[in-house]
Design an enzyme around this catalytic site. Structure first.
Site, short mmCIF file in Angstrom:
data_model
loop_
_atom_site.label_atom_id
_atom_site.label_comp_id
_atom_site.label_asym_id
_atom_site.label_seq_id
_atom_site.Cartn_x
_atom_site.Cartn_y
_atom_site.Cartn_z
N GLU A 1 0.49 -0.96 -0.38
CA GLU A 1 0.02 0.20 -0.18
C GLU A 1 0.65 1.27 -0.36
OE1 GLU A 1 -3.34 1.16 0.09
OE2 GLU A 1 -4.22 0.20 0.59
N ASP A 2 -0.03 1.78 -0.34
CA ASP A 2 0.95 3.52 -0.37
C ASP A 2 1.05 4.14 1.13
OD1 ASP A 2 -1.72 4.12 -0.86
OD2 ASP A 2 -1.54 5.64 -2.20
N ASP B 1 -4.79 4.90 5.67
CA ASP B 1 -5.07 5.92 6.84
C ASP B 1 -6.37 5.26 7.75
OD1 ASP B 1 -6.24 8.52 7.19
OD2 ASP B 1 -6.84 9.19 5.41
N GLY C 1 -7.95 3.35 7.34
CA GLY C 1 -7.27 1.63 7.50
C GLY C 1 -9.00 1.46 6.81
N THR D 1 -9.67 1.26 3.16
CA THR D 1 -9.97 0.21 2.30
C THR D 1 -9.00 -1.15 2.55
OG1 THR D 1 -9.13 2.42 1.30
CG2 THR D 1 -8.62 0.53 0.40
#
Ligand code: IMP
Ligand code: MG
Length: 179
Positions: A102-103, A106, A108, A110
């Site tokens: 993941e990039d 934030d 969570g 996603t």
């Protein structure tokens, strides 16, 4: 470049490309030593993780597969909570160790929405590797196994991360300027 405009906002340099590369090398070394003797699939979460994943996987010395998925839960600078799967899972995952790349994690959301879909494929285990983590906004229970940088709740762009789809191509990380 110390400052950059992306869309209608101004951003200031936070992590130089060299600093990112040094941290990513250390993350790859950690993965190389902790994930030995496994059947590994790196699953790259598009679009944001593309640059990070490219630099990280070049430094992985373990045998592995690399695959891509595309999900979206963000609009502008806010997480929307509902997840759309735009490119689905098309790899055999049974009994494999999935390392999700993941990039940024934030809220969570996603991950919370996507991981149950992965579990349906009966992998041996699922690990999470994210270049950035916002601990103050994280609401998930799942442990993030590999973290590049923990950051406060500011909004960042560059090195794959976007602001309204712009700024991904920047080689460094920039932070939204106080307004
Ligand atoms: P979450 O679902 O709230 O954890 O957000 C995850 C996704 O939101 C990331 O994969 C990014 O695409 C996006 N995101 C979260 N924070 C930022 C940020 O500071 N800059 C750019 N994208 C972000
Ligand atoms: Mg995004």
């Amino acid at each position: 470049m110390k400052k950059v405009d992306v869309g209608d906002k101004s951003f200031v340099l936070k992590y130089s490309h060299n600093k990112l590369m040094r941290r990513i090398s250390a993350m790859a070394e950690e993965i190389n030593s902790l994930e030995k003797d496994k059947d590994i699939v790196f699953m790259i979460v598009l679009n944001g993780a593309y640059m990070f994943a490219s630099d990280l996987t070049k430094k992985i010395t373990l045998p592995c597969e690399v695959t891509f998925v595309k999900v979206a839960s963000y609009s502008g600078t806010k997480s929307t909570g509902n997840l759309k799967t735009l490119v689905g899972i098309n790899t055999e995952l049974k009994n494999k160790t999935i390392i999700l790349i993941e990039d940024i994690v934030d809220s969570g959301n996603t991950l919370e929405n996507f991981i149950p879909q992965l579990e349906l494929h009966s992998p041996k285990e699922i690990k999470i590797c994210s270049l950035f983590f916002k601990p103050n906004s994280y609401k998930g229970k799942r442990q993030i196994n590999y973290i590049g940088f923990s950051i406060d709740d500011s909004f960042i762009v560059g090195y794959g991360l976007d602001y309204n789809e712009k700024g991904r191509n920047l080689p460094a990380i920039y932070e939204l300027e106080d307004q």
